[in-house]
Scaffold this active site. Structure first.
Site, PDB file in Angstrom:
ATOM      1  N   ASP A  16       0.818  -1.220   0.000  1.00 53.48           N
ATOM      2  CA  ASP A  16       0.000   0.000   0.000  1.00 53.48           C
ATOM      3  C   ASP A  16       0.850   1.267   0.000  1.00 53.48           C
ATOM      4  O   ASP A  16       2.036   1.247   0.315  1.00 53.48           O
ATOM      5  CB  ASP A  16      -0.870   0.051   1.266  1.00 53.48           C
ATOM      6  CG  ASP A  16      -2.031  -0.933   1.208  1.00 53.48           C
ATOM      7  OD1 ASP A  16      -2.048  -1.784   0.295  1.00 53.48           O
ATOM      8  OD2 ASP A  16      -2.925  -0.834   2.071  1.00 53.48           O
ATOM      9  N   ASP A  17       0.165   2.367  -0.299  1.00 51.50           N
ATOM     10  CA  ASP A  17       0.644   3.748  -0.093  1.00 51.50           C
ATOM     11  C   ASP A  17       1.670   4.227  -1.115  1.00 51.50           C
ATOM     12  O   ASP A  17       2.117   5.368  -1.055  1.00 51.50           O
ATOM     13  CB  ASP A  17       1.219   3.982   1.320  1.00 51.50           C
ATOM     14  CG  ASP A  17       0.189   3.805   2.422  1.00 51.50           C
ATOM     15  OD1 ASP A  17      -0.976   3.487   2.090  1.00 51.50           O
ATOM     16  OD2 ASP A  17       0.540   3.980   3.592  1.00 51.50           O
ATOM     17  N   HIS A  73      -6.106   3.005  -3.658  1.00 52.03           N
ATOM     18  CA  HIS A  73      -6.023   3.291  -2.215  1.00 52.03           C
ATOM     19  C   HIS A  73      -6.429   4.742  -1.938  1.00 52.03           C
ATOM     20  O   HIS A  73      -5.988   5.332  -0.972  1.00 52.03           O
ATOM     21  CB  HIS A  73      -4.593   3.012  -1.745  1.00 52.03           C
ATOM     22  CG  HIS A  73      -4.422   2.830  -0.265  1.00 52.03           C
ATOM     23  ND1 HIS A  73      -5.302   2.119   0.529  1.00 52.03           N
ATOM     24  CD2 HIS A  73      -3.454   3.271   0.590  1.00 52.03           C
ATOM     25  CE1 HIS A  73      -4.875   2.138   1.786  1.00 52.03           C
ATOM     26  NE2 HIS A  73      -3.747   2.838   1.848  1.00 52.03           N
ATOM     27  N   HIS A  99      -5.009   9.108   0.643  1.00 52.29           N
ATOM     28  CA  HIS A  99      -5.121   8.366   1.904  1.00 52.29           C
ATOM     29  C   HIS A  99      -6.219   8.930   2.794  1.00 52.29           C
ATOM     30  O   HIS A  99      -6.065   9.073   4.011  1.00 52.29           O
ATOM     31  CB  HIS A  99      -3.781   8.345   2.658  1.00 52.29           C
ATOM     32  CG  HIS A  99      -3.540   7.046   3.371  1.00 52.29           C
ATOM     33  ND1 HIS A  99      -3.864   6.868   4.696  1.00 52.29           N
ATOM     34  CD2 HIS A  99      -3.050   5.867   2.933  1.00 52.29           C
ATOM     35  CE1 HIS A  99      -3.555   5.631   5.052  1.00 52.29           C
ATOM     36  NE2 HIS A  99      -3.069   4.995   3.993  1.00 52.29           N
ATOM     37  N   HIS A 147       3.833  -2.224   3.004  1.00 59.03           N
ATOM     38  CA  HIS A 147       3.865  -0.888   2.401  1.00 59.03           C
ATOM     39  C   HIS A 147       5.161  -0.709   1.611  1.00 59.03           C
ATOM     40  O   HIS A 147       6.244  -0.898   2.185  1.00 59.03           O
ATOM     41  CB  HIS A 147       3.753   0.173   3.497  1.00 59.03           C
ATOM     42  CG  HIS A 147       2.447   0.121   4.239  1.00 59.03           C
ATOM     43  ND1 HIS A 147       2.210  -0.761   5.272  1.00 59.03           N
ATOM     44  CD2 HIS A 147       1.291   0.827   4.079  1.00 59.03           C
ATOM     45  CE1 HIS A 147       0.966  -0.595   5.711  1.00 59.03           C
ATOM     46  NE2 HIS A 147       0.385   0.360   5.008  1.00 59.03           N
TER      47      HIS A 147
HETATM   48 NI    NI Z   1      -2.492   3.010   3.543  1.00 62.67          NI
END
Ligand code: NI
Length: 497
Positions: free
Chosen positions: A305-306, A356, A360, A450
């Site tokens: 993620d991210d 995503h 955020h 991540h």
């Molecule tokens: Ni995240």
């Protein structure tokens, strides 16, 4: 100035004004004097008169009453319709009654000056036989309120909001935006709470309409604010009858039609675009699900993620390539905008790409429009960079509610959570990441990592070696769902130990 005049002074002034007004009405109309009740007590005077107005079908009634306890001055327009006149009279009478009730028990001596009620009216012609009567009610020169009657004299009825506007959610939303804008233009504003209250009850609205504007009146403390909204801002929200009601010009009718046609076209294009996107997503889904490994053995979906990030993502890609492993990357729209090439590399290596949100956002705190923007704009960025329209949504912080589920369902997307949290965001330590996953892993798990922490990239070579040694195959989330026989909106978490 006026406040200092005592009842006796008023008496003299009114007597003079009365003579003056009746004199005028004689000159103008040639009718006989219509003073109704001559003063019957020293402190009581009542005066009624009727004057013509600038509209031939409307005359203006004037009534003044001074007693020891209070003073009343009222204007009442009078039309050729008795029904309409009754409506106006009833309202005025009820205002007078409630005013008088207030002071019924007040003795004359206890007040330094008599309280006063003043009801004045502005008459505005809408079309040949219809009018806005905009009453202003002032009590003792302090509290001011507005009451509007929108009258169709020909059909002897009050116009209702439903005659003018299609009162759906879209209309209320536009009215709210336009009212705010109108107040800002006048260097004034009301609180969101006051707006909430106002817009929750359209039946209580005071409004007027003419060829130029639809005007809303909102009470604010001791006064009433007037928010005129230009007719052209509301073309999409008017009823079909509006053209006749306000006697629209040919240009306005044309403009209204053009606006409606343009909106239809916009909706059609949006639908078409949606269909295209759905088609591309379905094709991608089918492609991802093909090549699913057999159910033999154990399998795990690694997710990152991210990202993308310029340093960590390429390192993650390298390690995955060495193991011929496929993973799923839930990207942030604004990161993709910043690093489109890195996003492209992820897609080109055959990994799956999920969404995503743009930045955020905690989707559970947003309204449906905010949710749509976060997911939709991020999907646009990802598609522009990679050519892939993502259909897996991972909500930041794992936070979602019914509104999020609705959006995901509407779009034909799927909500993906996780069953194993590597806690890499917390530990920032390669060994801790590896041991956490070793502790929690099971076949069919979705593992959260991540690709923005270097420690995660550090952990990956040893982690993949260990997982392979344990017999795990690496699959994308699509493949995992396919193998588990799951499809739909989700949310899907993956298997837990
Ligand atoms: Ni995240």
């Amino acid at each position: 100035m006026l406040r200092r005049i005592k009842p006796l002074g008023w008496l003299v002034i009114l007597a003079i004004m009365g003579l003056f007004l009746t004199g005028i009405s004689h000159l103008v109309s040639g009718q006989t004097q219509t003073v109704a009740n001559l003063p019957n007590r020293e402190t009581d005077i009542q005066l009624k008169d009727k004057l013509p107005s600038k509209y031939p079908d409307i005359s203006m009634g004037i009534e003044m009453k001074v007693s020891g306890a209070y003073q009343i001055r009222v204007q009442q327009p009078s039309t050729k319709s008795a029904t309409i006149n009754d409506i106006l009279r009833n309202w005025i009478d009820s205002q007078k009654d409630s005013f008088i009730d207030q002071f019924a028990d007040t003795s004359e001596d206890s007040k330094e000056e008599a309280p006063s009620l003043k009801i004045s009216v502005i008459t505005e012609q809408i079309a040949s036989d219809s009018y806005n009567f905009i009453f202003t009610e002032e009590e003792s020169d302090q509290r001011t309120e507005t009451k509007v009657f929108t009258i169709d004299v020909k059909h002897e009825r009050e116009l209702k909001l439903d005659d003018i506007l299609k009162m759906d959610d879209a209309t209320v939303k536009t009215l709210r935006e336009q009212m705010k804008a109108s107040l800002v233009k006048q260097d004034s504003s009301v609180s969101d709470d006051a707006l909430d209250r106002f817009f929750s009850d359209p039946s209580a609205w005071n409004w007027a309409v003419n060829q130029k504007a639809f005007t809303l009146y909102i009470d604010d403390d001791s006064t009433t604010l007037k928010a005129p909204i230009p007719i052209e801002s509301l073309y999409l929200h008017f009823t079909d009858d509006i053209a006749e009601i306000i006697d629209m010009s040919a240009e306005q009718k044309q403009e209204k039609n053009d606006t409606i046609e343009a909106e239809k076209e916009r909706i059609r294009k949006e639908k078409e675009q949606r269909k295209e996107q759905e088609k591309r997503k379905a094709e991608e889904r089918a492609k991802q699900q093909k090549n699913s490994p057999t159910h033999e053995g154990k399998y795990v979906a690694l997710t990152f993620d991210d990202g993308p990030s310029s340093d960590v993502t390429p390192r993650v890609l390298d390690t995955l390539a060495q193991h011929d492993a496929k993973a799923t990357f839930f990207m942030l729209g604004n990161r993709v905008e910043a690093l489109p090439k890195t996003a492209q590399q992820v897609a080109a290596a055959g990994h799956e790409i999920g969404n995503h949100t743009v930045d955020h956002a905690d989707l559970s705190t947003l309204d449906p429009e905010g949710i749509r923007n976060e997911i939709g704009q991020s999907a646009d960025s990802i598609e522009q960079a990679t050519g892939i329209r993502p259909y897996f949504i991972r909500p930041p912080y794992g936070a979602f509610n019914d509104a999020v589920i609705n959006d995901v369902a509407n779009q034909g997307d799927t909500l993906i959570l996780w069953s194993v949290d590597s806690l890499d965001w917390q530990s920032r330590n390669a060994n801790a990441v590896i041991s956490e996953i070793q502790k929690e892993i099971t076949s069919g798990a979705i593992v959260l990592m991540h690709d923005i922490h270097p420690s995660t990239a550090d952990a990956l070579p040893q982690l993949l070696d260990w997982l392979e040694s344990q017999g795990y195959q690496f699959v994308t989330v699509s493949q995992l769902l396919e193998m588990e026989g799951q499809n739909g909106v989700g949310p899907y978490y993956g298997n837990v130990k």
